[in-house]
Scaffold this motif. Structure first.
Motif, PDB file in Angstrom:
ATOM      1  N   SER A  28       0.902  -1.079  -0.047  1.00  0.00           N
ATOM      2  CA  SER A  28       0.024   0.083   0.048  1.00  0.00           C
ATOM      3  C   SER A  28       0.950   1.173  -0.071  1.00  0.00           C
ATOM      4  O   SER A  28       0.484   2.251  -0.870  1.00  0.00           O
ATOM      5  N   VAL A  29       1.887   1.305   1.071  1.00  0.00           N
ATOM      6  CA  VAL A  29       2.836   2.250   0.996  1.00  0.00           C
ATOM      7  C   VAL A  29       3.690   2.343  -0.563  1.00  0.00           C
ATOM      8  O   VAL A  29       3.710   3.575  -1.043  1.00  0.00           O
ATOM      9  N   VAL A  32       1.428   4.397  -3.050  1.00  0.00           N
ATOM     10  CA  VAL A  32       1.243   5.768  -2.726  1.00  0.00           C
ATOM     11  C   VAL A  32       2.641   6.243  -3.056  1.00  0.00           C
ATOM     12  O   VAL A  32       2.546   7.214  -4.049  1.00  0.00           O
ATOM     13  N   CYS A  33       3.680   6.074  -2.726  1.00  0.00           N
ATOM     14  CA  CYS A  33       5.128   6.620  -3.006  1.00  0.00           C
ATOM     15  C   CYS A  33       5.349   6.386  -4.447  1.00  0.00           C
ATOM     16  O   CYS A  33       5.999   7.458  -4.974  1.00  0.00           O
ATOM     17  N   GLY A 276      -5.452   3.865  -1.827  1.00  0.00           N
ATOM     18  CA  GLY A 276      -6.498   3.665  -0.510  1.00  0.00           C
ATOM     19  C   GLY A 276      -7.315   2.519  -0.570  1.00  0.00           C
ATOM     20  O   GLY A 276      -7.548   2.143   0.551  1.00  0.00           O
ATOM     21  N   PHE A 279      -5.164  -0.060   1.065  1.00  0.00           N
ATOM     22  CA  PHE A 279      -5.006   0.448   2.458  1.00  0.00           C
ATOM     23  C   PHE A 279      -6.252   0.020   3.226  1.00  0.00           C
ATOM     24  O   PHE A 279      -5.911  -0.661   4.243  1.00  0.00           O
ATOM     25  N   SER A 330       6.528   0.334   6.148  1.00  0.00           N
ATOM     26  CA  SER A 330       6.465   1.645   5.458  1.00  0.00           C
ATOM     27  C   SER A 330       7.733   2.005   5.178  1.00  0.00           C
ATOM     28  O   SER A 330       8.040   2.456   3.838  1.00  0.00           O
ATOM     29  N   THR A 369       4.982  11.169   3.687  1.00  0.00           N
ATOM     30  CA  THR A 369       3.583  10.616   3.826  1.00  0.00           C
ATOM     31  C   THR A 369       3.471   9.401   3.757  1.00  0.00           C
ATOM     32  O   THR A 369       2.647   8.628   4.271  1.00  0.00           O
ATOM     33  N   GLY A 370       4.368   8.619   3.090  1.00  0.00           N
ATOM     34  CA  GLY A 370       4.485   6.980   3.180  1.00  0.00           C
ATOM     35  C   GLY A 370       4.376   6.652   4.542  1.00  0.00           C
ATOM     36  O   GLY A 370       3.684   5.662   5.001  1.00  0.00           O
ATOM     37  N   LEU A 373       1.196   7.479   6.815  1.00  0.00           N
ATOM     38  CA  LEU A 373       0.212   6.771   6.368  1.00  0.00           C
ATOM     39  C   LEU A 373       0.236   5.321   6.645  1.00  0.00           C
ATOM     40  O   LEU A 373      -0.539   4.782   7.415  1.00  0.00           O
ATOM     41  N   VAL A 377      -2.361   4.129   9.712  1.00  0.00           N
ATOM     42  CA  VAL A 377      -3.249   2.790   9.215  1.00  0.00           C
ATOM     43  C   VAL A 377      -3.006   1.992  10.177  1.00  0.00           C
ATOM     44  O   VAL A 377      -3.912   0.970  10.632  1.00  0.00           O
TER      45      VAL A 377
END
Length: 859
Positions: A28-29, A32-33, A276, A279, A330, A369-370, A373, A377
């Motif tokens: 998930s991370v 996003v990253c 998302g 996640f 993460s 951010t990664g 999050l 989470v």
């Protein structure tokens, strides 16, 4: 410190289980990253390109727009005299007239299109000193006459072009055949545009249709003169003329960046949306992991409470484990995200969009951010299990491990779930009753969210019902082993519900999009069958205009009864009620009503193609109180105003040409000068009776020199539509695969922890005669029924969403609902194989257990 030591010991004691949850966080991370790094890199690439290609000050026509293709295929221009005026301004070192057009197609000697397949533009212009900011001639020389052309190195490499090869540049004003005299290489990354340079005179005549004009003037400042001051000086030299737009290098680069911004933002937020979803699915995995670990450590936690540990200490201990999991997952996810971004860049390069790893941009906000999050989470998901751990009493040390309360869902939870699901179902029903798509969209969004949450909350209750039903169909054929698998799946409905919900989310989206996609294809096909009378449709896949020479070739093809021109003109309408509106009007030949059958609610559509007449759609007519016989003043943006009589009002209950306003091409030609008359957007053709095959071949042959256009009969058009929607759905399914992978990890984790939880039980079953093969089969069947449970909920929920969404499409003329049963059945069956795959490792490990050691296991 004791809490920290306890957390570390427990974390590493269950590192195998934690690893699976960490993979969910990692994926998930990483998504996003990876998305942030990829889009930031694209921004950097375009920023460098726009900064390098922009002059210190640029002068262009006031009405010129960066991302707007002119209706007539010829860019807005300014007179060459402006160059001389600008040169006289203080602080100007050099002023050059430049020509640039994106309304071109470039083909090689084999008639192969040299343009990009990724949507990047094909650009043609003249070579100027300003181009030396971003390019250098690395082979040959710039064009010196109408028979020479220079091409960018990326295009030359991609299509194996060399000096001396012939290229043909196709524009609305004619074709230019020239041989490559030079190759220019970008000093910065070219994301994929194909660029050709002509000599100035040829570029003016063939791209703009007139000598002595330019699309812009590039101004270079003298040393020490700022761009802002230069802009003021140039404005003074032009007497502050409102006919021109002046931009500094930064302003021009920002304007170009803004034109790309919407595309990049859509891609960025779409990908983040799928991250998302991953996640959300990962939350179920983490909740299950910690819930089962807490259950297995009930006696241990009870002993800790008995020797003095407080609830807060136990709670903090579990949350610290979650923090460790979040940090590890993460950190690995951030690193994987950078790798994913590089992989995406390579993939884009393979399809023609070049992105250099030298421009790889990792903003400090990306890893922050990664990490934030991932940790937030993970801790959020572990909060409920941590609270449950804190509530374990010292007396639990005297009981067997496990939490019997987890065996059935509470009535409160079931009640809340039923209320949410009912409210969501009511919102979906309201969607189907909406009269406006805007109102329906709000209800649809609310319905999707509420039913999803409702199904998640009510999952344990549904597990007891659905798993029993599935067991009758799937498990009872396997005898006692099947019944054992059923009981294991039902032993902890909350765990089964959460595991199935993780899979449910991804498959619900798959089912919803499948229903919407299939319904769109079926609706469009039905609409085409009912309304399209033309045998053939001619257009460019990328939407570019049809050049006059191609239109002329079509008109002279043998075996054709008629060819219909279709042009779109921008206009400002003044209605009978005094209101005004900026609208597009369609100028077509009188044969168009034969090519597209439109329902008329008032008047006579063929009459709209008469002298100084037009038609309007019924939505527009209702909004402005227009009736047949009224007069509308149509102010053509490329011509003079015309007073046109409304001869027909057409129904807007259609998906083809919805809201279109028709008039005769000859009417438009009276008010719009020939040099400003738009080129065709699309063309239609009707074959002579019995000559459809001959006409099809003739049309294709007539456009052999214009590979940018496609000739399609109705079957081709339908298939093309189906393929386009199919490709889009495949991309979405690919992105949803991430969430499904995380869900599969959840099944693996649940089974693995369940096996550990049942170690003594498994040992006893083995001792009384259960074979290893039967044991493995039992675990595989348990996994299959959990996967099918999640699939059944997801597919059912998704079809409900898709059916409601189709009702909104019906308001736009797409009124056919089609459930893609082959896809739904395939996904359901595939879910069983997903369950089998997820059970491989847990079943193998269970089969290898030592019977005596298993029986002797404490708890």
């Amino acid at each position: 410190m004791t809490v920290w030591k306890t957390s570390m010991r427990n974390f590493f004691a269950h590192k195998g289980r934690m690893a699976l949850s960490a993979v969910a966080v990692l994926l998930s991370v990483a998504f996003v990253c990876g998305t942030l790094v990829f889009t930031d890199t694209m921004n950097t690439t375009f920023d460098k390109l726009f900064a390098a290609t922009s002059a210190d000050v640029t002068v262009s026509p006031k009405t010129a727009k960066i991302d707007d293709t002119p209706e007539n295929g010829k860019p807005e221009s300014l007179p060459a005299s402006v160059v001389a005026q600008v040169e006289k301004a203080d602080g100007v070192q050099k002023a050059e007239g430049a020509v640039s057009s994106s309304a071109v197609t470039v083909v090689d000697s084999h008639n192969k299109n040299m343009g990009s397949d990724t949507g990047a533009p094909t650009l043609a212009g003249n070579w100027t000193r300003n181009d030396l900011r971003s390019m250098e001639i690395t082979s040959g020389h710039a064009p010196r006459g109408p028979t020479e052309v220079m091409v960018d190195a990326d295009t030359a490499d991609k299509h194996h072009l060399k000096i001396g090869d012939e290229l043909r540049t196709i524009a609305v004003t004619g074709d230019v055949r020239a041989k490559i005299s030079g190759i220019a290489t970008f000093k910065v990354t070219n994301p994929g545009a194909a660029i050709v340079y002509l000599d100035t005179a040829t570029a003016q005549q063939k791209l703009l249709g007139s000598p002595g004009v330019f699309t812009q003037v590039s101004v270079t400042a003298e040393p020490g003169v700022s761009d802002t001051q230069l802009k003021k000086n140039v404005a003074t030299a032009l007497d502050g003329s409102a006919a021109y737009k002046l931009q500094t290098q930064k302003e021009a680069a920002d304007a170009n960046k803004d034109s790309m911004g919407s595309f990049l933002d859509v891609m960025k937020y779409a990908m983040l949306g799928f991250a998302g979803i991953a996640f959300l699915v990962g939350i179920f995995l983490i909740v299950n992991t910690f819930s089962m670990l807490v259950a297995q450590r009930t006696r241990e936690i009870g002993l800790m409470r008995a020797i003095g540990s407080s609830r807060k200490q136990v709670n903090r201990s579990v949350l610290l484990e979650a923090v460790l999991l979040g940090i590890v997952g993460s950190l690995l996810g951030v690193a994987a995200g950078v790798g994913l971004a590089v992989g995406l860049m390579k993939a884009m390069g393979a399809v023609g969009m070049e992105l250099s790893t030298q421009d790889l941009t990792i903003a400090w906000t990306t890893p922050v951010t990664g990490l934030a999050l991932g940790i937030i989470v993970t801790v959020f998901a572990a909060y409920i299990p941590a609270r449950r751990a804190g509530k374990v009493s010292p007396m639990a040390a005297l009981r067997d491990s496990g939490t019997p309360a987890d065996a059935k869902s509470g009535w409160i939870r079931a009640g809340v779930g039923l209320v949410l699901t009912g409210a969501g179902a009511a919102a979906l029903w309201a969607t189907t009753q909406a009269d406006k798509s805007s109102d329906g969209s709000a209800f649809l969004g609310l319905g999707v969210v509420l039913t999803l949450i409702g199904f998640i909350v009510i999952g344990p209750l549904l597990a007891g019902v659905v798993v029993r039903g599935l067991s009758v169909v799937v498990l009872r054929f396997f005898g006692p082993v099947g019944r054992l698998a059923e009981r294991n799946a039902l032993r902890n409905p909350r765990r089964t519900g959460a595991t199935g919900a993780a899979l449910m989310i991804g498959l619900a989206l798959v089912a919803c999009l499948s229903v919407v996609g299939s319904s769109m294809v079926a609706s469009a096909t039905d609409e085409l069958d009912k309304s399209v009378g033309a045998d053939f449709i001619v257009q460019a896949p990328d939407g570019r205009l049809i050049v006059p020479q191609a239109a002329k070739a079509l008109a002279t093809a043998p075996g054709i009864e008629h060819v219909t021109n279709y042009k779109v003109l921008g206009a400002k309408l003044t209605n009978p009620d005094g209101s005004t509106a900026d609208e597009d009007v369609t100028a077509a030949d009188p044969t168009y009503p034969q090519d597209l059958r439109r329902e008329t609610v008032a008047g006579d559509l063929p009459a709209a193609y008469g002298k100084n007449a037009m038609s309007v759609g019924d939505d527009y007519a209702t909004a402005h109180g227009i009736k047949v016989g009224d007069t509308i003043t149509v102010g053509f943006k490329a011509g003079t105003p015309a007073k046109l009589k409304v001869a027909a009002i057409t129904s807007d209950d259609t998906s083809v040409d919805q809201g279109a306003m028709y008039l005769n091409t000859s009417t438009a030609e009276k008010y719009v000068p020939a040099e400003k008359m738009p080129a065709n957007v699309i063309m239609f053709a009707k074959a002579q009776d019995g000559k459809e095959k001959e006409a099809y071949a003739a049309l294709k042959s007539s456009l052999a020199d214009y590979p940018q256009y496609k000739v399609q009969n109705q079957a081709d058009f339908k298939q093309d539509l189906k393929d386009q929607i199919g490709q889009l759905l495949n991309i979405v399914y690919g992105l949803l695969a991430l969430a499904i992978i995380v869900a599969v990890l959840g099944v693996v984790n649940t089974l693995a922890l369940s096996v550990v939880e049942r170690t003594r039980e498994i040992g006893l079953m083995r001792a009384i005669g259960l074979s290893r093969r039967q044991l493995r089969r039992m675990i595989r069947l348990e996994s299959v029924v959990i996967a099918l449970f999640g699939a059944l909920l997801g597919l059912g929920l998704g079809m409900g969403w898709g059916t409601s969404a189709q009702k909104l499409l019906a308001l736009e003329g797409l009124g056919v609902l089609e459930i893609p049963w082959p896809t739904i059945i395939t996904v359901f069956v595939a879910s069983a194989f997903v369950g089998l795959f997820a059970a491989l490792v847990p079943a193998f490990r269970a089969g290898r257990m030592n019977v005596l050691n298993a029986i002797a296991t404490d708890g």
